[in-house]
Design a protein around this motif. Sequence first.
Motif, PDB file in Angstrom:
ATOM      1  N   VAL A 187     158.435  57.495 -24.939  1.00  0.00           N
ATOM      2  CA  VAL A 187     159.252  56.525 -25.707  1.00  0.00           C
ATOM      3  C   VAL A 187     160.208  55.795 -24.753  1.00  0.00           C
ATOM      4  CG1 VAL A 187     161.054  56.324 -27.477  1.00  0.00           C
ATOM      5  CG2 VAL A 187     159.074  57.833 -27.862  1.00  0.00           C
ATOM      6  N   GLN A 188     160.810  56.562 -23.864  1.00  0.00           N
ATOM      7  CA  GLN A 188     161.751  55.974 -22.898  1.00  0.00           C
ATOM      8  C   GLN A 188     161.039  54.933 -22.016  1.00  0.00           C
ATOM      9  OE1 GLN A 188     163.086  58.922 -20.136  1.00  0.00           O
ATOM     10  NE2 GLN A 188     165.144  58.038 -19.945  1.00  0.00           N
ATOM     11  N   LEU A 189     159.833  55.252 -21.589  1.00  0.00           N
ATOM     12  CA  LEU A 189     159.083  54.297 -20.765  1.00  0.00           C
ATOM     13  C   LEU A 189     158.759  53.037 -21.573  1.00  0.00           C
ATOM     14  CD1 LEU A 189     156.671  56.676 -18.817  1.00  0.00           C
ATOM     15  CD2 LEU A 189     158.456  55.231 -17.835  1.00  0.00           C
ATOM     16  N   ARG A 190     158.359  53.227 -22.828  1.00  0.00           N
ATOM     17  CA  ARG A 190     158.063  52.061 -23.672  1.00  0.00           C
ATOM     18  C   ARG A 190     159.300  51.158 -23.775  1.00  0.00           C
ATOM     19  NH1 ARG A 190     157.530  53.718 -29.504  1.00  0.00           N
ATOM     20  NH2 ARG A 190     159.755  53.343 -29.344  1.00  0.00           N
ATOM     21  N   ASP A 191     160.471  51.782 -23.943  1.00  0.00           N
ATOM     22  CA  ASP A 191     161.708  50.989 -24.058  1.00  0.00           C
ATOM     23  C   ASP A 191     161.997  50.229 -22.760  1.00  0.00           C
ATOM     24  OD1 ASP A 191     161.905  51.965 -26.594  1.00  0.00           O
ATOM     25  OD2 ASP A 191     163.498  53.426 -26.152  1.00  0.00           O
TER      26      ASP A 191
ATOM     27  N   PHE B  29     159.751  49.284 -20.503  1.00  0.00           N
ATOM     28  CA  PHE B  29     158.752  48.213 -20.337  1.00  0.00           C
ATOM     29  C   PHE B  29     159.105  47.011 -21.216  1.00  0.00           C
ATOM     30  CE2 PHE B  29     155.265  51.649 -19.417  1.00  0.00           C
ATOM     31  CZ  PHE B  29     155.885  51.947 -18.214  1.00  0.00           C
ATOM     32  N   GLU B  30     159.624  47.317 -22.406  1.00  0.00           N
ATOM     33  CA  GLU B  30     160.018  46.250 -23.322  1.00  0.00           C
ATOM     34  C   GLU B  30     161.200  45.465 -22.722  1.00  0.00           C
ATOM     35  OE1 GLU B  30     160.542  45.950 -28.148  1.00  0.00           O
ATOM     36  OE2 GLU B  30     160.557  47.899 -27.171  1.00  0.00           O
ATOM     37  N   THR B  31     162.182  46.203 -22.232  1.00  0.00           N
ATOM     38  CA  THR B  31     163.390  45.561 -21.670  1.00  0.00           C
ATOM     39  C   THR B  31     163.043  44.659 -20.493  1.00  0.00           C
ATOM     40  OG1 THR B  31     164.655  47.500 -22.294  1.00  0.00           O
ATOM     41  CG2 THR B  31     165.693  46.026 -20.712  1.00  0.00           C
ATOM     42  N   ILE B  32     162.171  45.131 -19.620  1.00  0.00           N
ATOM     43  CA  ILE B  32     161.872  44.334 -18.413  1.00  0.00           C
ATOM     44  C   ILE B  32     160.635  43.462 -18.613  1.00  0.00           C
ATOM     45  CG2 ILE B  32     162.924  46.040 -16.862  1.00  0.00           C
ATOM     46  CD1 ILE B  32     160.072  46.876 -16.035  1.00  0.00           C
ATOM     47  N   ASP B  33     160.046  43.519 -19.799  1.00  0.00           N
ATOM     48  CA  ASP B  33     158.863  42.724 -20.125  1.00  0.00           C
ATOM     49  C   ASP B  33     157.775  42.945 -19.052  1.00  0.00           C
ATOM     50  OD1 ASP B  33     157.293  41.003 -21.522  1.00  0.00           O
ATOM     51  OD2 ASP B  33     158.196  39.172 -20.727  1.00  0.00           O
ATOM     52  N   LEU B  34     157.406  44.197 -18.880  1.00  0.00           N
ATOM     53  CA  LEU B  34     156.460  44.569 -17.809  1.00  0.00           C
ATOM     54  C   LEU B  34     155.122  43.848 -17.971  1.00  0.00           C
ATOM     55  CD1 LEU B  34     155.804  46.546 -15.389  1.00  0.00           C
ATOM     56  CD2 LEU B  34     154.821  48.064 -17.116  1.00  0.00           C
ATOM     57  N   SER B  35     154.745  43.107 -16.925  1.00  0.00           N
ATOM     58  CA  SER B  35     153.452  42.409 -16.951  1.00  0.00           C
ATOM     59  C   SER B  35     152.394  43.296 -16.293  1.00  0.00           C
ATOM     60  CB  SER B  35     153.546  41.096 -16.186  1.00  0.00           C
ATOM     61  OG  SER B  35     153.787  41.379 -14.813  1.00  0.00           O
ATOM     62  N   ARG B  36     151.143  42.934 -16.543  1.00  0.00           N
ATOM     63  CA  ARG B  36     150.057  43.697 -15.917  1.00  0.00           C
ATOM     64  C   ARG B  36     150.110  43.548 -14.391  1.00  0.00           C
ATOM     65  NH1 ARG B  36     143.834  44.125 -17.902  1.00  0.00           N
ATOM     66  NH2 ARG B  36     143.177  45.538 -16.253  1.00  0.00           N
ATOM     67  N   GLU B  37     150.449  42.341 -13.949  1.00  0.00           N
ATOM     68  CA  GLU B  37     150.523  42.094 -12.510  1.00  0.00           C
ATOM     69  C   GLU B  37     151.572  43.014 -11.858  1.00  0.00           C
ATOM     70  OE1 GLU B  37     152.160  38.320 -11.546  1.00  0.00           O
ATOM     71  OE2 GLU B  37     151.610  38.486  -9.428  1.00  0.00           O
ATOM     72  N   ARG B  38     152.697  43.139 -12.551  1.00  0.00           N
ATOM     73  CA  ARG B  38     153.773  43.975 -11.999  1.00  0.00           C
ATOM     74  C   ARG B  38     153.384  45.461 -12.042  1.00  0.00           C
ATOM     75  NH1 ARG B  38     157.691  43.296  -9.438  1.00  0.00           N
ATOM     76  NH2 ARG B  38     159.688  44.365  -9.573  1.00  0.00           N
ATOM     77  N   PHE B  39     152.753  45.851 -13.147  1.00  0.00           N
ATOM     78  CA  PHE B  39     152.276  47.235 -13.271  1.00  0.00           C
ATOM     79  C   PHE B  39     151.340  47.572 -12.104  1.00  0.00           C
ATOM     80  CE2 PHE B  39     148.651  49.734 -15.295  1.00  0.00           C
ATOM     81  CZ  PHE B  39     149.237  50.976 -15.131  1.00  0.00           C
ATOM     82  N   GLU B  40     150.534  46.568 -11.714  1.00  0.00           N
ATOM     83  CA  GLU B  40     149.543  46.826 -10.663  1.00  0.00           C
ATOM     84  C   GLU B  40     150.066  46.534  -9.255  1.00  0.00           C
ATOM     85  OE1 GLU B  40     146.183  44.558 -11.996  1.00  0.00           O
ATOM     86  OE2 GLU B  40     145.644  46.069 -13.513  1.00  0.00           O
ATOM     87  N   PHE B  41     151.345  46.128  -9.146  1.00  0.00           N
ATOM     88  CA  PHE B  41     151.906  45.799  -7.830  1.00  0.00           C
ATOM     89  C   PHE B  41     151.746  46.986  -6.883  1.00  0.00           C
ATOM     90  CE2 PHE B  41     155.781  45.406  -5.015  1.00  0.00           C
ATOM     91  CZ  PHE B  41     155.245  44.416  -4.214  1.00  0.00           C
ATOM     92  N   ARG B  42     151.330  46.673  -5.679  1.00  0.00           N
ATOM     93  CA  ARG B  42     150.917  47.730  -4.728  1.00  0.00           C
ATOM     94  C   ARG B  42     151.969  48.814  -4.510  1.00  0.00           C
ATOM     95  NH1 ARG B  42     152.542  43.324  -1.341  1.00  0.00           N
ATOM     96  NH2 ARG B  42     154.364  44.103  -0.219  1.00  0.00           N
ATOM     97  N   ALA B  43     153.259  48.423  -4.460  1.00  0.00           N
ATOM     98  CA  ALA B  43     154.276  49.417  -4.063  1.00  0.00           C
ATOM     99  C   ALA B  43     154.461  50.512  -5.101  1.00  0.00           C
ATOM    100  CB  ALA B  43     155.611  48.738  -3.791  1.00  0.00           C
ATOM    101  N   PHE B  44     153.989  50.277  -6.327  1.00  0.00           N
ATOM    102  CA  PHE B  44     154.148  51.300  -7.366  1.00  0.00           C
ATOM    103  C   PHE B  44     152.994  52.314  -7.340  1.00  0.00           C
ATOM    104  CE2 PHE B  44     156.361  47.534  -9.459  1.00  0.00           C
ATOM    105  CZ  PHE B  44     157.606  47.913  -8.969  1.00  0.00           C
ATOM    106  N   THR B  45     152.016  52.056  -6.467  1.00  0.00           N
ATOM    107  CA  THR B  45     150.920  53.020  -6.253  1.00  0.00           C
ATOM    108  C   THR B  45     150.952  53.373  -4.774  1.00  0.00           C
ATOM    109  OG1 THR B  45     149.624  52.156  -8.068  1.00  0.00           O
ATOM    110  CG2 THR B  45     148.403  53.320  -6.371  1.00  0.00           C
ATOM    111  N   ARG B  46     151.424  54.569  -4.458  1.00  0.00           N
ATOM    112  CA  ARG B  46     151.762  54.918  -3.075  1.00  0.00           C
ATOM    113  C   ARG B  46     150.613  54.663  -2.090  1.00  0.00           C
ATOM    114  NH1 ARG B  46     156.310  53.862  -4.921  1.00  0.00           N
ATOM    115  NH2 ARG B  46     157.899  55.490  -5.078  1.00  0.00           N
ATOM    116  N   LEU B  47     149.390  54.993  -2.495  1.00  0.00           N
ATOM    117  CA  LEU B  47     148.243  54.831  -1.601  1.00  0.00           C
ATOM    118  C   LEU B  47     147.988  53.360  -1.271  1.00  0.00           C
ATOM    119  CD1 LEU B  47     146.174  56.559  -0.209  1.00  0.00           C
ATOM    120  CD2 LEU B  47     144.826  56.609  -2.308  1.00  0.00           C
TER     121      LEU B  47
END
Length: 358
Positions: free
Chosen positions: A308-312, A314-332
Amino acid sequence: MCPATTDLKILVTGSQGYIGAPLVRFLKDRGYKNITGLDAGYYVDGLLYDVPGATDVSYIQKDIRSLTVGDLEAFDAVIHLAELSNDPLGMHNEANTYAINHEGSVQLAERSKEAGVQRFIYTSSCSAYGIQNGESIKTETSPLIPQTAYAKCKVLVERDVSALADDSFVPTFLRNATAYGPSPRMRFDIVLNNLAGLAWTTGVIRMTSDGTPWRPLVHVEDICRAIACTLEAPADAVRGQVFNVGDSDENYQIREIASIVADVFPGCTLSIGDGGEDDNRSYRVSFSKIHETLPAFRCKHTVEDGAVQLRDVFETIDLSRERFEFRAFTRLKQLQHLIDTHQIDDAYFRQTVPEAGR
Ligand SMILES: NC(=O)c1ccc[n+]([C@@H]2O[C@H](COP(=O)([O-])OP(=O)(O)OC[C@H]3O[C@@H](n4cnc5c(N)ncnc54)[C@H](O)[C@@H]3O)[C@@H](O)[C@H]2O)c1
C-alpha cells in the motif's frame, strides 16, 4: 538506549544505497548526531524521490577496498552495507563479488579493529540458508547452504569477522530477510518492489513459474530499526552474534506476495504459471532470537502495508514505466552501464566522479 549512544561517531558504508539512504535518516531522526557516509556511488544517478535529510548526509566517495586504518580511526562504530548487493549481481562477476564482498569486507573489519572501532554491524542475508533441505524453519544455528557467490561471501564474512571478536571489538551479523519498501535510492530488482512496480506501470503480473518457493520479507525501515537496536544493545548481548532480521509471520511463498500486490493495485491482473524457478532458493526463517535478545526490536510493517505504501508513493510521484525501468533502479543494469561507459574498471573501481542524482 544508553544516553551516550547518540554521540557515537558512526561510519555507514553503502550510505547511498537502497538501505543506506533511509538508514542515515532513521539514525538522525533517532538522535544520532555524528554520522558519516561512505560509498563508491555506483547508483547515485538514480533518485526516485527526494525527502529532506535522505541523501544530504556528507559522504566520502571511496571504495571500501581503499580504506586505510587512518581513515577509520575517527569512528566508534561501523555499519557495513557496501557490497554488491544481491544474488544475480554476484553471478555477473564472481571474482569481483569475492574481492568486494568477502575480501573487502573482512579487510574493512580488520582495519576497523586496528583503528579502535568498537562496534561493527554487518548486513548479512537470509540467502545464506539457500534451500529448504528438509528443515521446516531455519534458525541461526541451521546449516547454511548458500547457492550463489553472493550468499557464499556472506557466510565467509560471518566466519572470518566473528573470529575477530574480543573485549574491545564487537561484531554483529544481521541476516536480513529480503527487503521491500520505498527508498530514495530505490531498487526495483527485489521481489516486492518489482511486483509493485509492474502492477502500477503495466497493470499485469504474469509469472511463468509456479511461485512456490518460500521467502521471508522485511521492510527496509525495520532493517534500520534492527541496526539501531543492535547498536544500542549491551556489547555482551551482541558480540559475535548472528540475528535473523524479520518477523516469523512474514514468510511467504512468492505466489502469495504476487497475490497480495495484485489485490493492492486496483485492476491489476495476476497469472501464475506452472514452470519451475530460475532461482532455486527457498527458505522459511524463524526470527525469534532477535525478538528475545533485543526486546526493543519489533517489525512495524507487513508485506500488505508495504505494498500500500509503495502504491501511495507511485501515485505521489506519478511513476512512469520509463522511470520504473531506469537502469539505476536495477543494480545489474546500472553496473553494466558503468562498465560500458568506462566509469568503473574491470575490478569495479570508479574511474570518474559519479553524476549527481536525478
Ligand atoms: N536489499 C535487500 O533485500 C537485502 C537483504 C539482505 C541483505 N542485504 C545487504 O544489505 C546491504 C545493502 O543492501 P542494499 O539493498 O542497500 O544494496 P544497494 O546496492 O542499494 O547499496 C549498496 C551500496 O554500496 C555501494 N558499494 C558497493 N560496493 C562498494 C565498494 N566496493 N565500495 C564502496 N561502496 C560500495 C554501492 O554504491 C551502493 O550504494 C548489502 O550488503 C546487502 O547484501 C540487502
